[in-house]
Design a protein around this motif. Structure first.
Motif, mmCIF file in Angstrom:
data_model
loop_
_atom_site.group_PDB
_atom_site.id
_atom_site.type_symbol
_atom_site.label_atom_id
_atom_site.label_comp_id
_atom_site.label_asym_id
_atom_site.label_seq_id
_atom_site.Cartn_x
_atom_site.Cartn_y
_atom_site.Cartn_z
ATOM 1 N N UNK A 174 32.706 -17.614 -99.019
ATOM 2 C CA UNK A 174 33.307 -17.013 -100.333
ATOM 3 C C UNK A 174 33.788 -18.541 -101.079
ATOM 4 N N UNK A 175 34.498 -19.458 -100.102
ATOM 5 C CA UNK A 175 35.127 -20.397 -100.999
ATOM 6 C C UNK A 175 33.966 -21.564 -101.339
ATOM 7 N N UNK A 176 32.813 -21.398 -100.885
ATOM 8 C CA UNK A 176 31.688 -22.220 -101.751
ATOM 9 C C UNK A 176 31.203 -21.440 -102.809
ATOM 10 N N UNK A 177 31.298 -20.233 -102.680
ATOM 11 C CA UNK A 177 30.632 -19.397 -104.035
ATOM 12 C C UNK A 177 31.733 -19.341 -105.070
ATOM 13 N N UNK A 178 33.122 -19.421 -104.594
ATOM 14 C CA UNK A 178 34.166 -19.405 -105.508
ATOM 15 C C UNK A 178 34.047 -20.937 -106.329
ATOM 16 N N UNK A 179 33.883 -21.833 -105.619
ATOM 17 C CA UNK A 179 33.829 -23.088 -106.145
ATOM 18 C C UNK A 179 32.551 -23.347 -107.003
ATOM 19 N N UNK A 180 31.468 -22.658 -106.650
ATOM 20 C CA UNK A 180 30.414 -22.997 -107.584
ATOM 21 C C UNK A 180 30.361 -22.211 -108.814
ATOM 22 N N UNK A 181 30.971 -20.872 -108.666
ATOM 23 C CA UNK A 181 31.418 -20.352 -109.983
ATOM 24 C C UNK A 181 32.203 -21.005 -110.983
ATOM 25 N N UNK A 182 33.387 -21.649 -110.337
ATOM 26 C CA UNK A 182 34.383 -22.101 -111.054
ATOM 27 C C UNK A 182 33.456 -23.404 -111.763
ATOM 28 N N UNK A 183 32.643 -24.033 -110.915
ATOM 29 C CA UNK A 183 32.031 -25.206 -111.707
ATOM 30 C C UNK A 183 31.050 -24.868 -112.787
#
Length: 72
Positions: free
Chosen positions: A7-16
């Protein structure tokens, strides 16, 4: 792989991606001399570095394992 890591990886990708499109929006809308595009770029670079560090940390923690290319 722990769920919080995924979830942290997906959240960071979405924020990028959000930061990328906000910078694109600011390029078209802002007047010359505005710093919002620079701020969006700074946020995107910071998030990308955080994602990179998170992936490296996940590798060293054993949460990510390379599988190699077979080339068959």
């Amino acid at each position: 792989m722990p769920p919080f890591f995924r979830y942290a990886v997906l959240l960071l990708l979405l924020a990028i991606v959000v930061s990328l499109f906000s910078g694109l929006f600011y390029i078209g809308q802002d007047q010359q001399g505005s710093r919002r595009v620079v701020n969006a770029l700074t946020v995107r670079i910071t998030l990308s570095v955080l994602l990179f560090l998170l992936l490296i940390g996940g590798y060293f923690a054993g949460w990510l394992q390379p599988h190699g290319l077979t080339g068959r």
